[in-house]
Design an enzyme around this catalytic site. Structure first.
Site, mmCIF file in Angstrom:
data_model
loop_
_atom_site.group_PDB
_atom_site.id
_atom_site.type_symbol
_atom_site.label_atom_id
_atom_site.label_comp_id
_atom_site.label_asym_id
_atom_site.label_seq_id
_atom_site.Cartn_x
_atom_site.Cartn_y
_atom_site.Cartn_z
ATOM 1 N N VAL A 61 15.036 2.974 12.825
ATOM 2 C CA VAL A 61 16.170 1.750 11.982
ATOM 3 C C VAL A 61 17.467 2.488 10.514
ATOM 4 C CG1 VAL A 61 15.688 -0.599 12.729
ATOM 5 C CG2 VAL A 61 14.731 0.588 10.031
ATOM 6 N N SER A 139 9.690 -7.692 -1.407
ATOM 7 C CA SER A 139 8.432 -8.022 -2.231
ATOM 8 C C SER A 139 8.886 -8.311 -3.777
ATOM 9 C CB SER A 139 7.842 -6.440 -2.712
ATOM 10 O OG SER A 139 7.111 -6.251 -3.226
ATOM 11 N N TYR A 152 9.766 2.186 -4.421
ATOM 12 C CA TYR A 152 9.604 0.561 -3.714
ATOM 13 C C TYR A 152 9.902 -0.454 -3.731
ATOM 14 C CZ TYR A 152 6.397 -2.514 -0.737
ATOM 15 O OH TYR A 152 6.626 -3.740 0.291
ATOM 16 N N ALA A 153 10.104 -0.305 -5.216
ATOM 17 C CA ALA A 153 10.875 -1.548 -5.935
ATOM 18 C C ALA A 153 12.231 -1.192 -5.534
ATOM 19 C CB ALA A 153 10.122 -1.390 -7.569
ATOM 20 N N ALA A 154 12.646 -0.380 -6.186
ATOM 21 C CA ALA A 154 14.099 -0.030 -5.760
ATOM 22 C C ALA A 154 14.831 -0.397 -4.897
ATOM 23 C CB ALA A 154 14.207 0.764 -6.703
ATOM 24 N N SER A 155 13.807 -0.335 -3.697
ATOM 25 C CA SER A 155 14.875 -0.187 -2.169
ATOM 26 C C SER A 155 14.028 -2.475 -2.197
ATOM 27 C CB SER A 155 13.428 0.095 -1.343
ATOM 28 O OG SER A 155 12.625 -0.344 -1.365
ATOM 29 N N LYS A 156 13.487 -2.918 -2.264
ATOM 30 C CA LYS A 156 12.982 -3.904 -2.348
ATOM 31 C C LYS A 156 14.155 -5.155 -3.482
ATOM 32 C CE LYS A 156 9.651 -3.784 0.144
ATOM 33 N NZ LYS A 156 10.098 -4.490 2.100
ATOM 34 N N ILE A 185 -0.547 -8.589 0.163
ATOM 35 C CA ILE A 185 -0.745 -8.839 1.195
ATOM 36 C C ILE A 185 -2.097 -8.214 2.263
ATOM 37 C CG2 ILE A 185 0.072 -10.155 3.376
ATOM 38 C CD1 ILE A 185 1.068 -11.344 0.704
#
Length: 242
Positions: A61, A139, A152-156, A185
């Protein structure tokens, strides 16, 4: 839920994605699983023995042409798309000053750009239909950050902004877009945590446990089918962000 619904779930091979597939399929939906690599033949046979209406499509994707082809294939096979769950994601953790630019870019391409690509092409279909629902998997890290997860934080966080903008643009055609923001999780990602990190994480969760993929799938199902809800971020984290 209408039993004739066609719903795409990206990142559907395991964890939250697979739990979502099973929940939706159990209610009669025709679910298209987007996976990066084909699911093991034995596992796929077992899955389709229970849910024979499932379809598996391999595709990346983060590549727009691949995302467009995926949507075109679904339309060729089913003629409609009622729901999209943007779940495909990855991590590559490291402290910011030690993080390679390529690792930052790769996480954004999969998590954020992948969500954009699928949303763009599915939204065109849903706007023509004048109905549909998109749920993006964000997230709690996208809400308050986390040490070692700048990428990861920037993407979420980006996914949350994309969700709200999509909701505003799509509402005039009766298409909804929401996000779920899971906390800790029990997935393959959290299984890699050592005991010290797990203990520290549990200390910040009022319910004193990690959530399950099924609990996030339940929230995704709700967001897909609540007809007067759009532009929202549903935090499912056991109280971490209270």
């Amino acid at each position: 839920m209408n039993v004739d619904e066609v719903i795409i779930v990206t990142g559907a091979a395991k964890g939250i994605g697979l739990a979502t597939v099973k929940r939706l399929a159990a209610q009669g939906a025709r679910v298209v699983l987007n996976v990066h690599h084909e699911i093991d033949a034995v596992a796929w046979q077992a899955l389709t023995a229970t849910y024979p209406q499932l379809v598996q499509l391999v595709g990346d994707v983060s590549d727009e042409s691949s995302a467009a082809e995926l949507v075109e294939t679904v339309m060729t096979n089913f003629g409609r798309i009622d729901g999209l769950v943007n779940n495909a994601g990855m991590t590559h953790d490291q402290l910011l000053t030690r993080m390679h630019a390529e690792d930052f870019k790769q996480v954004l391409e999969t998590n954020l750009i992948g969500t954009f690509n699928m949303t763009k092409h599915v939204l065109k279909v849903m706007q023509r239909q004048r109905q549909g629902a998109i749920v993006n998997v964000a997230s709690v890290v996208g809400l308050h950050g986390n040490i070692g997860q700048a990428n990861y934080a920037a993407s979420k966080a980006g996914i949350i902004g994309l969700t709200k903008t999509t909701a505003k643009e799509a509402a005039r055609r009766q298409v909804r877009c929401n996000a779920v923001a899971p906390g800790m999780i029990e997935t393959a990602m959290t299984a890699q945590l050592n005991e010290r990190v797990r203990t520290a994480a549990l200390s910040g969760i009022p319910l004193q446990r990690f959530g399950t993929p099924d609990e996030i799938a339940q929230a995704i199902d709700f967001l897909l089918h609540q007809p007067y809800l759009t532009g929202q971020v549903l935090t499912v984290d056991g109280g971490m962000t209270i």
